[in-house]
Design a protein around this motif. Structure first.
Motif, PDB file in Angstrom:
ATOM      1  N   VAL A   1       0.872  -1.176   0.000  1.00 52.16           N
ATOM      2  CA  VAL A   1       0.000   0.000   0.000  1.00 52.16           C
ATOM      3  C   VAL A   1       0.905   1.220   0.000  1.00 52.16           C
ATOM      4  N   ALA A   2       0.664   2.160  -0.911  1.00 43.99           N
ATOM      5  CA  ALA A   2       1.528   3.340  -1.011  1.00 43.99           C
ATOM      6  C   ALA A   2       0.698   4.601  -1.172  1.00 43.99           C
ATOM      7  N   LEU A   3       1.190   5.685  -0.595  1.00 41.72           N
ATOM      8  CA  LEU A   3       0.619   7.018  -0.775  1.00 41.72           C
ATOM      9  C   LEU A   3       1.740   7.959  -1.205  1.00 41.72           C
ATOM     10  N   VAL A   4       1.449   8.780  -2.210  1.00 42.18           N
ATOM     11  CA  VAL A   4       2.422   9.751  -2.710  1.00 42.18           C
ATOM     12  C   VAL A   4       1.735  11.111  -2.775  1.00 42.18           C
ATOM     13  N   ALA A   5       2.348  12.106  -2.154  1.00 41.74           N
ATOM     14  CA  ALA A   5       1.850  13.482  -2.233  1.00 41.74           C
ATOM     15  C   ALA A   5       2.714  14.231  -3.230  1.00 41.74           C
ATOM     16  N   THR A   6       2.058  14.914  -4.157  1.00 38.65           N
ATOM     17  CA  THR A   6       2.761  15.610  -5.236  1.00 38.65           C
ATOM     18  C   THR A   6       2.418  17.090  -5.212  1.00 38.65           C
ATOM     19  N   ASP A   7       3.429  17.929  -5.431  1.00 41.73           N
ATOM     20  CA  ASP A   7       3.207  19.377  -5.555  1.00 41.73           C
ATOM     21  C   ASP A   7       2.446  19.609  -6.858  1.00 41.73           C
ATOM     22  N   CYS A   8       1.261  20.197  -6.753  1.00 37.05           N
ATOM     23  CA  CYS A   8       0.409  20.393  -7.945  1.00 37.05           C
ATOM     24  C   CYS A   8       1.033  21.343  -8.962  1.00 37.05           C
ATOM     25  N   THR A   9       1.871  22.251  -8.517  1.00 37.21           N
ATOM     26  CA  THR A   9       2.473  23.223  -9.423  1.00 37.21           C
ATOM     27  C   THR A   9       3.652  22.647 -10.183  1.00 37.21           C
ATOM     28  N   THR A  10       4.550  21.961  -9.450  1.00 38.89           N
ATOM     29  CA  THR A  10       5.785  21.478 -10.068  1.00 38.89           C
ATOM     30  C   THR A  10       5.744  20.013 -10.472  1.00 38.89           C
ATOM     31  N   GLY A  11       4.810  19.250  -9.898  1.00 34.89           N
ATOM     32  CA  GLY A  11       4.766  17.815 -10.159  1.00 34.89           C
ATOM     33  C   GLY A  11       5.774  17.031  -9.347  1.00 34.89           C
ATOM     34  N   GLU A  12       6.500  17.725  -8.476  1.00 35.74           N
ATOM     35  CA  GLU A  12       7.534  17.097  -7.656  1.00 35.74           C
ATOM     36  C   GLU A  12       6.901  16.313  -6.503  1.00 35.74           C
ATOM     37  N   THR A  13       7.432  15.125  -6.221  1.00 32.39           N
ATOM     38  CA  THR A  13       6.975  14.333  -5.081  1.00 32.39           C
ATOM     39  C   THR A  13       7.466  15.003  -3.807  1.00 32.39           C
ATOM     40  N   ILE A  14       6.531  15.282  -2.898  1.00 30.49           N
ATOM     41  CA  ILE A  14       6.914  15.948  -1.646  1.00 30.49           C
ATOM     42  C   ILE A  14       6.789  15.036  -0.431  1.00 30.49           C
ATOM     43  N   ALA A  15       6.087  13.927  -0.577  1.00 33.27           N
ATOM     44  CA  ALA A  15       6.010  12.942   0.505  1.00 33.27           C
ATOM     45  C   ALA A  15       5.640  11.595  -0.107  1.00 33.27           C
ATOM     46  N   ARG A  16       6.247  10.550   0.431  1.00 38.88           N
ATOM     47  CA  ARG A  16       5.963   9.196  -0.064  1.00 38.88           C
ATOM     48  C   ARG A  16       6.047   8.253   1.128  1.00 38.88           C
ATOM     49  N   ARG A  17       5.029   7.439   1.278  1.00 35.98           N
ATOM     50  CA  ARG A  17       5.016   6.439   2.342  1.00 35.98           C
ATOM     51  C   ARG A  17       4.495   5.128   1.767  1.00 35.98           C
ATOM     52  N   GLN A  18       4.975   4.005   2.335  1.00 38.76           N
ATOM     53  CA  GLN A  18       4.589   2.691   1.842  1.00 38.76           C
ATOM     54  C   GLN A  18       4.512   1.723   3.015  1.00 38.76           C
ATOM     55  N   ALA A  19       3.606   0.763   2.919  1.00 39.73           N
ATOM     56  CA  ALA A  19       3.484  -0.276   3.945  1.00 39.73           C
ATOM     57  C   ALA A  19       3.175  -1.600   3.260  1.00 39.73           C
ATOM     58  N   GLU A  20       3.541  -2.685   3.931  1.00 44.65           N
ATOM     59  CA  GLU A  20       3.232  -4.019   3.440  1.00 44.65           C
ATOM     60  C   GLU A  20       2.280  -4.677   4.419  1.00 44.65           C
ATOM     61  N   VAL A  21       1.251  -5.342   3.892  1.00 45.63           N
ATOM     62  CA  VAL A  21       0.310  -6.076   4.729  1.00 45.63           C
ATOM     63  C   VAL A  21       0.165  -7.485   4.179  1.00 45.63           C
ATOM     64  N   GLU A  22      -0.152  -8.409   5.058  1.00 48.11           N
ATOM     65  CA  GLU A  22      -0.295  -9.800   4.636  1.00 48.11           C
ATOM     66  C   GLU A  22      -1.750 -10.173   4.372  1.00 48.11           C
ATOM     67  N   ARG A  23      -2.687  -9.451   4.991  1.00 44.64           N
ATOM     68  CA  ARG A  23      -4.106  -9.775   4.820  1.00 44.64           C
ATOM     69  C   ARG A  23      -4.829  -8.596   4.186  1.00 44.64           C
ATOM     70  N   LYS A  24      -5.768  -8.863   3.293  1.00 43.80           N
ATOM     71  CA  LYS A  24      -6.491  -7.773   2.645  1.00 43.80           C
ATOM     72  C   LYS A  24      -7.317  -6.987   3.662  1.00 43.80           C
ATOM     73  N   GLU A  25      -7.688  -7.619   4.769  1.00 39.40           N
ATOM     74  CA  GLU A  25      -8.450  -6.938   5.810  1.00 39.40           C
ATOM     75  C   GLU A  25      -7.643  -5.809   6.460  1.00 39.40           C
TER      76      GLU A  25
END
Length: 160
Positions: free
Chosen positions: A14-38
């Motif tokens: 599961v990943a979330l990426v925050a992007t600067d709307c003006t420049t398109g530059e990634t300003i934050a990125r986080r990721q996690a791994e899970v074993e169950r869909k729940e």
């Protein structure tokens, strides 16, 4: 903010990426791994808090506004998918298909008031006054602060 969920073998990333709307530059990125869909929704909630913090939201604000995602929606990924599809179908004018999907979401998890409210709104639009009243009343029972269901219930009573 853009999210992704990808199955890789027996785990889900599961990943979330925050992007600067003006420049398109990634300003934050986080990721996690899970074993169950729940656990996917819980991971999204945790990642959202991490991204908000990395973007500068104060600890006090995070603590006062952070509601576990499974309390804000549903812990059931399948129920959330059905609800999301129902909303999309309703927006596309496919009321009959949306009713079936709202009912599927409720069958999977009867606790989210929004699923009941959405079902009630579609039933009201189809002039099923009794069904609309029951669904909207249930939405209000689950969350007495929801103005959406209250307004739709008033429209149901005045539309008869």
């Amino acid at each position: 903010v853009e999210g992704s969920v990808s199955a890789v073998g027996r785990i889900t990333i599961v990943a979330l990426v925050a992007t600067d709307c003006t420049t398109g530059e990634t300003i934050a990125r986080r990721q996690a791994e899970v074993e169950r869909k729940e656990d996917v929704l819980r991971a999204v909630g945790g990642l959202a808090s991490e991204v908000r913090s990395s973007l500068g939201e104060s600890v006090a604000s995070l603590e006062s506004h952070n509601v576990p995602i499974e309390e804000a929606t549903t812990p059931s990924l399948e129920a959330l998918k059905a609800y999301t599809a129902a909303v999309a179908r309703r927006a596309a004018g496919e009321e009959l298909a949306s009713i079936q999907l709202f009912e599927r979401a409720i069958e999977l998890d009867p606790r989210p008031p929004d699923a009941w409210g959405g079902r009630g709104k579609v039933l009201r639009a189809r002039r099923d006054w009794e069904g609309a009243e029951q669904a909207l009343a249930r939405s209000l029972e689950l969350d007495p602060t929801t103005t959406f269901a209250l307004v739709e219930l008033a429209r149901t009573f005045t539309g008869r």
